[in-house]
Enzyme design. Structure first.
Site, PDB file in Angstrom:
ATOM      1  N   ASP A 104     -69.037  42.383  39.456  1.00 24.14           N
ATOM      2  CA  ASP A 104     -68.873  43.007  38.145  1.00 24.14           C
ATOM      3  C   ASP A 104     -69.640  44.326  38.053  1.00 24.14           C
ATOM      4  O   ASP A 104     -69.200  45.256  37.372  1.00 24.14           O
ATOM      5  CB  ASP A 104     -69.345  42.057  37.052  1.00 24.14           C
ATOM      6  CG  ASP A 104     -68.366  40.905  36.825  1.00 24.14           C
ATOM      7  OD1 ASP A 104     -67.218  41.011  37.294  1.00 24.14           O
ATOM      8  OD2 ASP A 104     -68.764  39.908  36.198  1.00 24.14           O
ATOM      9  N   ASP A 208     -89.604  41.179  23.520  1.00 22.39           N
ATOM     10  CA  ASP A 208     -89.514  41.813  24.837  1.00 22.39           C
ATOM     11  C   ASP A 208     -88.434  42.881  24.873  1.00 22.39           C
ATOM     12  O   ASP A 208     -88.350  43.656  25.833  1.00 22.39           O
ATOM     13  CB  ASP A 208     -89.204  40.760  25.914  1.00 22.39           C
ATOM     14  CG  ASP A 208     -90.414  39.906  26.253  1.00 22.39           C
ATOM     15  OD1 ASP A 208     -91.515  40.206  25.755  1.00 22.39           O
ATOM     16  OD2 ASP A 208     -90.250  38.935  27.014  1.00 22.39           O
ATOM     17  N   ALA A 220     -72.810  38.412  29.670  1.00 19.78           N
ATOM     18  CA  ALA A 220     -73.786  38.932  30.637  1.00 19.78           C
ATOM     19  C   ALA A 220     -75.201  38.654  30.124  1.00 19.78           C
ATOM     20  O   ALA A 220     -75.526  37.525  29.762  1.00 19.78           O
ATOM     21  CB  ALA A 220     -73.515  40.415  30.879  1.00 19.78           C
ATOM     22  N   SER A 224     -77.474  35.137  28.370  1.00 20.02           N
ATOM     23  CA  SER A 224     -78.694  34.510  28.885  1.00 20.02           C
ATOM     24  C   SER A 224     -79.839  34.599  27.882  1.00 20.02           C
ATOM     25  O   SER A 224     -80.784  33.810  27.939  1.00 20.02           O
ATOM     26  CB  SER A 224     -79.112  35.173  30.207  1.00 20.02           C
ATOM     27  OG  SER A 224     -79.527  36.512  30.002  1.00 20.02           O
TER      28      SER A 224
END
Length: 327
Positions: A104, A208, A220, A224
């Site tokens: 990808d 973060d 993508a 996650s």
């Protein structure tokens, strides 16, 4: 070299899913169309031994009656110089379709360069996951000829246009097919971000980082980090915090025409990256402005392609726990 043939007539039957009536949204289409004439080959040339599969693909494209050109960096890195070698811009004006051999990431890279040109992409998987490069390498010799002869399904994918503003001056800009990610670098502490949408303040966030994702990118990094999966025909934009300090900071799906502004309120070492392939460092006070790009790309799939089947396969939704692991 032959010029493209009747590309404007490609989409003859369109079925679209709209997030708002009357807006221009991604579409999916399936019909028999005019065969492609000139095929560009793009490969993940850093992969050892990829020249063999590339040359094999080139040979059966030629046997199918199409002309073959190579993306210049692919040709130089693999030594496959028997074919015309073109830059991405030249592919955009001289090729009818691009076949991408890789993962990808390889497709993301060439897609951003070809965005705005009328050159659709076909992905042949030579990587690991392969959400967009969905044709298995071992099936390419039977699948590609049919697609190049005009039997395929087409999807239009949206991109994000983003710019970094420092002291009221644009210092960097880039496109992203998957996502724009503002995050801390290295071992620095949390970043503090002030997020506004369409000029309206939404929240301060200590985390973060923050992901601004398209529907394509929703499977993508955003996935996650706990974001939702958006069907690729949807045109919304997803904001997904990365490990937020406050548990009340949750992912949110915004309208397709929303403009997101992320100001770096406090950070020792922060950066913004685009599809994880280009990045720039940030300073406190920098603003990252993200909105939908007017440019799009078309992804082509074999006839019978099914997005839900892809999700089942890539995310292992069809798998069941073993007897020993069942409760």
């Amino acid at each position: 070299m032959c010029r493209r043939m009747g590309r404007r007539r490609l989409l003859t039957t369109v079925t679209a899913v709209w997030s708002n009536p009357g807006m221009s949204a991604p579409a999916k289409a399936s019909a028999v169309r005019t065969p492609f004439k000139t095929v560009a080959l793009v490969g993940r040339y850093s992969t050892a031994g990829i020249e063999g599969p590339l040359e094999e693909i080139a040979s059966y494209i030629l046997r199918n009656g199409q002309d073959v050109v190579f993306e210049r960096e692919t040709a130089l890195a693999t030594g496959l110089t028997a074919y015309p070698a073109l830059s991405a811009e030249e592919i955009g004006t001289q090729a009818d379709v691009a076949v991408v051999l890789g993962g990808d990431g390889t497709l993301l890279g060439i897609a951003r360069q070809l965005a705005g040109y009328d050159v659709p992409l076909i992905g042949v998987n030579h990587g690991r996951l392969g959400f967009m490069t969905d044709i298995a390498l071992e099936d390419a010799h039977t699948v590609l000829p049919d697609m190049l002869d005009g039997r395929y399904e087409s999807e239009t994918r949206l991109l994000l246009a983003s710019r970094v503003v420092r002291d009221d001056m644009d210092i960097f800009s880039a496109l992203a097919l998957n996502d724009v990610v503002v995050n801390r670098s290295g071992i620095s502490g949390m970043v503090e971000l002030a997020v506004s949408v369409d000029g309206h303040f939404m929240y301060n966030q200590r985390s973060d980082g923050l992901i601004v994702s398209t529907a394509t990118g929703s499977t993508a990094y955003a996935l996650s980090a706990g974001g939702p999966i958006l069907h690729p025909t949807l045109s919304g934009v997803v904001l997904v915090p990365i490990a937020p300090h406050a548990l009340s900071n949750r992912p949110i799906v915004l309208p397709h025409d929303a403009e997101v502004t992320i100001e770096v309120a406090s950070a020792r070492d922060a950066s913004v990256n685009f599809d994880m392939q280009s990045l720039t460092s940030l300073l406190p006070g920098d603003r990252i402005v993200v909105r939908r790009s007017q440019k799009t790309i078309n992804l082509l799939h074999p006839v019978g392609y099914n997005y839900y089947a892809t999700l089942r396969k890539k995310l292992h939704w069809h798998e069941y726990p073993s007897e020993d692991n069942r409760l």
